[in-house]
Design a protein around this motif. Structure first.
Motif, short mmCIF file in Angstrom:
data_model
loop_
_atom_site.label_atom_id
_atom_site.label_comp_id
_atom_site.label_asym_id
_atom_site.label_seq_id
_atom_site.Cartn_x
_atom_site.Cartn_y
_atom_site.Cartn_z
N ILE A 145 7.28 -6.17 -6.17
CA ILE A 145 6.02 -5.39 -6.16
C ILE A 145 6.28 -3.89 -6.29
CG2 ILE A 145 4.71 -7.13 -4.88
CD1 ILE A 145 4.97 -5.22 -2.42
N SER A 146 7.50 -3.45 -6.06
CA SER A 146 7.76 -2.00 -6.17
C SER A 146 7.68 -1.54 -7.62
CB SER A 146 9.12 -1.67 -5.58
OG SER A 146 10.13 -2.41 -6.24
N THR A 197 10.64 -7.92 -2.76
CA THR A 197 10.12 -9.04 -3.53
C THR A 197 9.24 -9.92 -2.64
OG1 THR A 197 12.16 -9.03 -4.78
CG2 THR A 197 10.79 -10.98 -5.00
N ILE A 198 8.03 -10.17 -3.13
CA ILE A 198 7.11 -11.05 -2.41
C ILE A 198 6.82 -12.25 -3.33
CG2 ILE A 198 4.91 -11.24 -1.18
CD1 ILE A 198 6.37 -8.90 -0.05
N SER A 199 7.09 -13.42 -2.84
CA SER A 199 6.92 -14.65 -3.63
C SER A 199 7.57 -14.51 -5.01
CB SER A 199 5.44 -14.98 -3.81
OG SER A 199 4.83 -15.22 -2.58
N GLU A 248 -4.73 -5.15 -7.57
CA GLU A 248 -5.12 -6.52 -7.92
C GLU A 248 -4.25 -7.54 -7.17
OE1 GLU A 248 -6.19 -6.89 -11.99
OE2 GLU A 248 -5.78 -9.03 -11.99
N TRP A 249 -2.97 -7.21 -7.08
CA TRP A 249 -2.05 -8.10 -6.36
C TRP A 249 -2.46 -8.21 -4.89
CZ3 TRP A 249 1.32 -6.99 -2.29
CH2 TRP A 249 2.19 -8.04 -1.93
N ILE A 258 0.84 -1.21 0.00
CA ILE A 258 0.00 0.00 0.00
C ILE A 258 0.87 1.25 0.00
CG2 ILE A 258 -2.03 -1.05 1.03
CD1 ILE A 258 -1.21 0.06 3.74
N ASP A 259 2.15 1.08 -0.06
CA ASP A 259 3.08 2.20 -0.17
C ASP A 259 4.24 1.72 -1.04
OD1 ASP A 259 4.01 4.71 0.20
OD2 ASP A 259 4.30 4.56 2.37
N LYS A 260 4.98 2.66 -1.58
CA LYS A 260 6.09 2.28 -2.46
C LYS A 260 7.41 2.78 -1.90
CE LYS A 260 4.04 1.52 -6.93
NZ LYS A 260 4.19 1.75 -8.35
N PRO A 261 8.46 1.96 -2.00
CA PRO A 261 9.76 2.41 -1.48
C PRO A 261 10.40 3.44 -2.40
CG PRO A 261 9.97 0.26 -2.50
CD PRO A 261 8.52 0.62 -2.58
#
Lengths: 409, 231
Positions: free
Chosen positions: B73-74, B67-69, B83-84, B58-61
């Motif tokens: 995601i960034s 990395t998730i799985s 959607e993710w 819900i926030d971006k670095p």
């Protein structure tokens, strides 16, 4: 382990949302709209009154123009070119009838009498015997017509006028002359109807001969001239050539003792309405201002409602709902409120128009709420619903999830 | 060590406070194992909630890799992230964040609206999950008709109803009394141990760390220790 097995067995979820939101949208719109019942009810009340007021004001404008819009373009009105207050000689009738393209010719003279008190104003015209021949939109049965023609003091009154003063056949109407001094008595010989409900039937017609005989008798002691009429009304054989016929009529009297000015009946009536153009424009402006005011009220309601729910919208975004969907939720809630308020406003317009007509003492003999007006009311309600949600929806679209989740509702 | 589900490398995040730049996370490196239960601890302003928000998508670095799985995601767009999240993350908030106009069952059903399940399946699934968290008799209750502990259990049901890869919990016991907090922690522990859910939880509560199998301490935006819990 039981929980784990169950979740794995039901873990199939596709990645693409489908359009199964309609029930959710309806349910949440309804519930969210009434979370602050008093605020929402007041907004709905305001909307209903605004839409009602808009409808009534539009109907006033329509009623104002009703005589003009129901007037014919196939009938010509010939008056004195100098001004309507100057008459034309009655013998012009035969000359007009001789103009190419003219079918029938009748004439009328404004009487302007007072019935009991000035507030009871209604139009009275002294007319030629064939007057109804050029006005098929006024329907009088044959026996009444014969009866009227056979009575020197005979008069016919329109249905709206008869209803207003409870006139019946054989009643005697006493008028106090203003332009034509004296007390005048008329016997009601018939009540004519309009060919449809849009026709204005608030007038009284009596024989021009009766008026002229009095004028002749008074001509030595007054400035009144006998054998004159206010306007000639002629029907044309082909409405497409009404303008040409008008010019031909005026050409006939160009160098006469009373040059004429001929125009269609509709243009003639619009000339009267044009005298009150500024009032009409003021009414029209007020009707739009009312809609703008309620738009501001509604927008404020939606803005407050959305601001109070910032955390909820942020939560929904966190759960994966996309900004477009949340914006749509705001729109649907706003339109929902607008439809309720607008619907109530539209529903009470008809009965309110009836009461308005009664309260204004029949100033408007035809005061019908048209389908166009209802359509405009509906359009205004929809527009208010959509426009009021516009900025709140953009704000929801832009809510930052992290900031929104920190907001205290 | 089992396969890491969350891999964070040199993660940095700053915020503007007026014209001043506040560096909240200063190069975090962290791995969270699949099926793990990680507690993020630290004083206020240490950056633990910010780290959780970044992991939850819900926030971006500003800088660094998240990395998730196996998915960075960034690099995802806002819509792709949404959607993710709907498919992979279950959220549990300190103040529950339930929709007050929806019943317990409807609240749990909410994330399922983003799935392809039909209405009957959604309803059935929501009811089953609520029964599992012990609220089978509270289906038609609105949030304001439930206690804090019950509301948090509804929130947990909502978090797991989509069978997410990852559950993130931000102070899930922060607004609860001792007994309710204990119930909620036990439920989270069951989700972790029985359902194998990976849970990352921000907490101030030392007792909450007993249910976790890894405790990560942050201070002033830096990871100061990463230790296995002694549960």
């Amino acid at each position: 382990m039981r929980l784990y097995i169950w979740i794995k067995a039901n873990s199939y979820l596709t990645k693409h949302p489908t359009s199964r939101f309609h029930v959710f949208i309806l349910r949440t719109s309804l519930k969210n709209a009434f979370r602050h019942k008093v605020r929402t009810m007041l907004t709905i009340l305001g909307l209903a009154i605004a839409i009602l007021a808009y409808g009534l004001l539009q109907t006033v404008i329509t009623a104002w123009y009703s005589k003009a819009t129901s007037a014919s373009t196939a009938r010509l009105v010939t008056r004195n070119a100098t001004s309507l207050i100057f008459d034309l000689p009655v013998f012009f009738k035969e000359q007009i009838k001789g103009v190419e393209g003219v079918d029938k010719v009748a004439f009328a003279q404004w009487f302007g009498g007072v019935y009991k008190k000035p507030q009871n104003f209604f139009p009275q015209f002294a007319v030629s015997k064939n007057y109804l021949d050029v006005y098929p939109d006024f329907e009088l049965n044959e026996s009444d017509r014969i009866s009227w023609n056979n009575e020197k003091r005979g008069a016919i009154v329109g249905r709206q006028l008869a209803d207003r003063f409870s006139f019946e056949k054989e009643d005697i109407i006493q008028l106090k002359g203003t332009l034509y001094p004296g007390n005048w008595e008329f016997i009601v010989k018939g009540i004519y109807e309009g060919s449809d409900e849009s026709k204005v039937t608030d007038r009284m017609f009596f024989h021009w001969d009766y008026l002229n005989a009095h004028v002749e008798s008074m001509s030595k002691t007054t400035i009144l001239e006998p054998n004159t009429v206010g306007v000639f009304i002629s029907t044309v054989q082909d409405a497409d050539y009404a303008a040409d016929v008008s010019m031909r009529i005026d050409d006939v009297f160009k160098n006469s003792i009373a040059p004429s000015y001929t125009e269609t009946e509709q243009a003639f009536q619009l000339g009267f309405v044009a005298m009150s153009d500024q009032i009409i424009e003021a009414i029209r402006t007020v009707s739009y201002v009312i809609v703008v005011i309620i738009l501001a009220v509604m927008a404020n309601t939606m803005a407050m409602s959305v601001r109070e729910r910032t955390q909820e919208f942020a939560t929904m975004k966190a759960l994966g709902f996309k900004p477009n969907f949340l914006g749509f939720l705001v729109f649907s809630e706003s339109i929902f409120i607008a439809m309720i308020g607008g619907g109530i406003g539209i529903m009470i317009t008809h009965p309110s128009a009836y009461l308005f007509q009664m309260a204004t003492d029949n100033i408007f003999p035809v005061f019908l709420v048209s389908n166009k007006t209802i359509g405009l009311q509906f359009f205004c309600a929809c527009s208010v619903g959509i426009l009021a949600a516009f900025i709140p929806a953009i704000n929801v679209y832009r809510i930052n999830v992290v900031d929104g989740l920190r907001t205290v509702n | 060590m089992t396969t890491p589900i969350v891999e964070i490398t040199d993660l940095r995040k700053s915020y503007f406070r007026g014209e001043q730049v506040v560096e909240v996370l200063k190069g975090i490196n962290l791995k969270v194992s699949e099926g793990g239960f990680t507690a993020l601890m630290g004083p206020s302003g240490s950056g633990k909630s910010t780290l959780l928000n970044l992991i939850a998508g819900i926030d971006k670095p500003d800088v660094g890799s998240l990395t998730i799985s196996g998915l960075d995601i960034s690099s995802l767009s806002e819509n792709d992230l949404a959607e993710w999240r709907s498919n992979n993350v279950g959220f549990i908030f300190q103040f529950y964040n339930l929709m007050p106009v929806l019943t317990a069952e409807q609240n749990v059903e909410l994330p399922l609206l983003l799935s392809d399940l039909d209405a009957k399946s959604r309803k059935s699934r929501s009811r089953t999950i609520l029964e599992m968290v012990g609220l089978g008799d509270r289906l038609d209750h609105y949030p304001n008709e439930l206690s804090g502990g019950q509301q948090q259990r509804v929130a947990i049901a909502r978090a797991i109803v989509t069978d997410p890869t990852l559950i993130v919990a931000d102070e899930p016991t922060g607004d609860l009394d001792r007994n309710s907090a204990s119930d909620v922690l036990n439920l989270l522990q069951r989700l972790n141990s029985e359902a194998g859910k990976t849970i990352i939880m921000v907490t101030h509560d030392i007792s909450a760390t007993h249910v976790a199998n890894e405790v990560v301490h942050l201070d002033k935006g830096e990871l100061i220790s990463n230790e296995a819990s002694n549960k």
